[in-house]
Scaffold this active site. Sequence first.
Site, PDB file in Angstrom:
ATOM      1  N   GLU A  20       0.695  -1.318   0.019  1.00 19.68           N
ATOM      2  CA  GLU A  20       0.045  -0.045  -0.097  1.00 19.68           C
ATOM      3  C   GLU A  20       0.994   1.311   0.019  1.00 19.68           C
ATOM      4  OE1 GLU A  20      -4.106   1.725   2.159  1.00 19.68           O
ATOM      5  OE2 GLU A  20      -2.577   0.569   3.410  1.00 19.68           O
TER       6      GLU A  20
ATOM      7  N   ALA B 142       2.119  -0.310  11.083  1.00 22.97           N
ATOM      8  CA  ALA B 142       1.713  -1.755  10.641  1.00 22.97           C
ATOM      9  C   ALA B 142       0.910  -1.582   9.361  1.00 22.97           C
ATOM     10  CB  ALA B 142       0.737  -2.189  11.854  1.00 22.97           C
TER      11      ALA B 142
ATOM     12  N   GLU C 171      -5.505  -2.503  12.604  1.00 18.90           N
ATOM     13  CA  GLU C 171      -5.386  -3.647  11.626  1.00 18.90           C
ATOM     14  C   GLU C 171      -6.369  -4.561  11.506  1.00 18.90           C
ATOM     15  OE1 GLU C 171      -3.356  -2.192   9.641  1.00 18.90           O
ATOM     16  OE2 GLU C 171      -2.413  -0.726  11.085  1.00 18.90           O
TER      17      GLU C 171
ATOM     18  N   HIS D 107      -9.527  -3.268   9.615  1.00 20.62           N
ATOM     19  CA  HIS D 107      -9.351  -3.361   8.061  1.00 20.62           C
ATOM     20  C   HIS D 107      -9.762  -4.693   7.535  1.00 20.62           C
ATOM     21  CE1 HIS D 107      -7.779   0.825   7.394  1.00 20.62           C
ATOM     22  NE2 HIS D 107      -6.792   0.345   8.190  1.00 20.62           N
TER      23      HIS D 107
ATOM     24  N   GLU E 249      -8.892   4.552   6.808  1.00 20.74           N
ATOM     25  CA  GLU E 249      -8.148   4.898   7.737  1.00 20.74           C
ATOM     26  C   GLU E 249      -8.844   5.622   8.787  1.00 20.74           C
ATOM     27  OE1 GLU E 249      -5.763   3.519   7.909  1.00 20.74           O
ATOM     28  OE2 GLU E 249      -5.157   2.748   5.872  1.00 20.74           O
TER      29      GLU E 249
END
Length: 910
Positions: free
Chosen positions: A171, A308, A344, A347, A366
Site C-alpha cells: 500500500e 503496521a 489493523e 481493516h 483509515e
Amino acid sequence: PEFESQLADLFRTLLFLQLLLVRFKSVSSESTLFSMPERRPFVRLPTDVYPVNYGLRLKPDLIDFTFEGKLEAAVEVTQGTNQIVMNCADIDIITASFVPEGGEEINATGFNYQNEDEKVTLCFPSTLQKGSGLLKIDFVGELNDKMKGFYRSKYTIPSGEIRYAAVTQFEATDARRAFPCWDEPAIKATFDITLIVPKDRVALSNMNVVDRKPYPEDHSLVEVKFATTPIMSTYLVAFVIGEYDFVESQSSDGVTVRVYTPVGKAEQGRFALEVATKTLPFYKDYFSVPYPLPKIDLIAIADFAAGAMENWGLVTYRETALLIDPKNSCASSRQWVALVVGHELAHQWFGNLVTMEWWTHLWLNEGFASWIEYLCVDHCFPEYDIWTQFVSADYTRALDLDALDNSHPIEVDVGHPSEVDEIFDAISYSKGASVIRMLHNYIGDEDFRKGMNAYLLKFQHKNASTEDLWECLEQASGKPIAAVMNSWTKQMGFPIIVVDQEQHGSDRVLKISQKKFCASGPRNGTYENCPNWMVPISICTSEDPSCTKLEVLLDQPETTVNITNVAPDHWLKINPGTVGFYRIQYSSAMLESLLPGIRDLTLLPVDRLGLQNDLFSLARAGMISTVEVLKVMEAFVNEPNYTVWSDLSCNLGVLSSLLSHTDFHEDIQEFIRDLFTPIGMKLGWDSKTGEGHLDALLRGLVLGKLGKAGHKATLEEARRRFKEHVEGKQILPADLRSPVYLTVLKHGDSTTLDTMLKLHKQADMQEEKNRIERVLGAIPAPDIIQRVLNFALSEEVRPQDTVSVIGGVAGSSKQGRQAAWKLVKDNWEELHNRYQGGLLISRLIKLTVDGFAIDKMAAEVKSFFESHHAPAAERTVQQCCENILLNAAWLKRDADAIHQYLLQRKAPPV
C-alpha cells in the site's frame, strides 16, 4: 545595523503581504501560502483487459537480493486490442505471451515501459479478441532496501550473524514492484501464490499453506503453495520469507491466530495474541459479519516504514507495534500494541472485505479504523480510559493541522502515486476518525451498527465510495447523513462556534454562530462563499455535566437557542464529551463561570481537556492573550487525570519550544516546575498497591516533565536511580526508563551520552532501543548534539528510526533545531533516497523544521525544497512554512506579555 534592521522589516512586510494575499482568497478554496506545483497528468489503467485470477510464482534470492517471477493471469478481454497496459515498476520483463481460450499462444513483440507513470504496455502482433485468456509473463526484480514493494529486511540471529528476510509493503501503489499487475484498488481478482524459498525459512502469505514440497531444481529449496485468496485488491497481497518463531491460539469463532516474532522471542507475542483473539469476535459481533479467512497471522518485521499494514490474513507490524516483554515493556507500549492490533484487524472488514473505489476515499478506510480501534480497546481494556485519550491523541491533533491554510479536505482527488502517499496524514486518519466519532454520536450506536452491517453486506468483495456508506447509514437512521457529512469531508477546515448568553427569568438564551477557524486568526471582510458546516451541537449544564440537555443541528451561520429551567448561577457547556469537531469561543462571562469546574473537577476530564486546548489554540491564533491561557493552566493544580495532564504537557511543550527563541526560556521552565510539582510529590517515584495503567502513564509523564524542566529533587533522584540501573544494582522499571533517561541526558555531558549509547548497544529489545533513541536529542552541548546526529545516520539505528533521533534533536533546543536542519540539508540525497518519498520523508521534514519561529526560516525552507524536490512531501513543506510564520507572529505578538507575567509571578507580594 539600522540598514539591516530596515531590510529585515521590509522582508517581514513582504512575507506578511504574501500572507494577506492568501487571506483574501476565498477561504473555502484551498488557499496556499506557497503555490503547489502543477499536478502531474495521470490516467487510470484502460478497462479493455482485466484480471480474474493471478497465478504467481516468486523465487527470492536472499544473498544477491534479486527475485525471479512467473505470472500466469487469467484475464478477460472486453474489447479487441493489440496491447495490454499494466502497472510495473523496477521490474524487467523477460518474456510475455497471451493464450486465448482454445487458441494459439501469441508472443508479445515489445514492452514499452512508461517509468514516470509506473506502467508497461505489452504490444502484440495481432488483435487479442474479446473473451477469456491467459497472460503469461516471466520477469526479474530487485529485493530493494527502500521498505516498499518486495524488499529486504535486515535482522541479527542470536549468534550475532546478520541475515535478511524478504518481506512486502504494497500500500498504496507498490505491488507493481513485486509483479506486473493492475495495481488499482477497484481491479480485484483472486490470487494463487507459490513461493520458492530456502527450506530452513518460514514462508507466509495471505492464505494458509496447502502444499509444501522439495524444489526439483535445487534440493536446498522448497516450493510452498498457498490456498486461493478471496477476490481482493493488489495492495493487500503479502508474502514474508524469513526466520521466525510463533505463538498460536484460536478465537472463540474458530479462526487460527498466530503471532510471529523474531527467533527466541515467541513469548513477546503473547500480549498481541490475547488482544487479537478477543478482537476478532468483537468485530464479528459489531459488524454482524464473520471474518472471512481461515487464519490470520500477525508478524513483526525488523525494517518497516509504517506502524503496521493490514494485508488480508497476514498483517505486518514494526516490532514495537507488536512485541511486549512483561518485564521490559512500559504501559504506553502495551496500549500502543493494543490500538495498532485493533486498527489493523478492523481493516480486515473495513478496507479488505469492502474496499475504497479509489484513493480519494482512503480516509474512509483509515478514519474508520482509527475510530473503531478505540472502541475495540475500550472493550478489551476498559481501565485504559481510552476515549479520553482519543481526544488528546487524535482529535486535537487533527484540529491543529486542519486550521492551516495548507490543510486539505478529508476527500482529496488524487491521481499520480506520489500524490497518494501525501494523503496518509492526520487529516485522513485523525480528522477522519473524529468526524466518524461525531457521526456515531449523532446517529446513536444501534442505528450506526445497522447501517454498517447493511454497507458491508451490500459491498462485500466489491468496492465502495464515501457516498455508499452515507446512503446505508441514512437508511438505517432516517437522518440527513450525506448532507451533514459532506460539509465535513468535502471542504477543508472546521468552524469556531462563538457563544454568548442571556438569562430570561428561569430560561437561558444562547446566541450561537459559526465561522471558519483559521490558525492565523479571524479573517476580515466578507466572503461571498464563506464555508458553512452542518454542526451537531449538544449542550449540558452544571446540574448534570455528563448528560446532554439539548441537541441542535446548526445548519446556518447563526441561531438562537432557548434552554428552559436553568438557574442563573448554573453554567452551560457546549460540546460535552468534546465530540463535535470544532473549537469554541465563549463570552468572557460564560468562560468565567466554567473555570471553577476545572478546579473542583465538576467538569468531566475530557471537557477540562477540551476547554484548555481550545483556549491554547485561540491564543496561538491571536484571538486571546497567551497570558490568559497560562492563568487557566494554573487552575489545573488539583488535576488527577493522566490524559488532561498529557494535553497540558504537550501544549506547554509547544510554548517552551516557542520561547526557546527568547532570553527568558528559563522562566517558562520555572512555570512548568511550579505547575507539575504538586502532582509529582503526590505520585512519588514508586508505584503503590492498587495503582493501574493510567497511574503508570501519569507518573512517567510528570517525572519526565519535571526532570526536563530542571526540578532539582527530580534530577538528583533520576541520577541516583540511573547510576544503580547502569551498575545493575537496581534495574529501572520500564515505566520509569523514559523519564529517567530524558532527565539525565537533558542535564548530562559526553559521559552520559557514552553510557546511553552503551545501553543502546546492549538492548536486546527494539522498544528499549527506540526509547533511548527518542531522548538522545535532549543532550544540551552543541558538540555532543553533533555526535547524536552522526549516530542517527549510523548502522546502529534502523532506517525507520533515524527520523525519530533527528526529530528528538530538533525538538529539544534552539541549537538542536539548527543542527538537525543542517544535517538534513547536508545529507538530503541520502535521506531522500533512503525513504524514497514515503511517509517517513514527510515526518522527517515536519519534525526538523516545524519549530522554527523566524520569518526568514520559512523562506529558507521553501527555497531549499524548491531546488530539492520531495514530491510526496510538498504539502508538508507548505504546512511547515506556514507554521514557522505563525510561530514568528505569535512570538512577536505575545512574548513581552508572557515575560512580564512570568516575572510578576515571581515578584514578592507588595
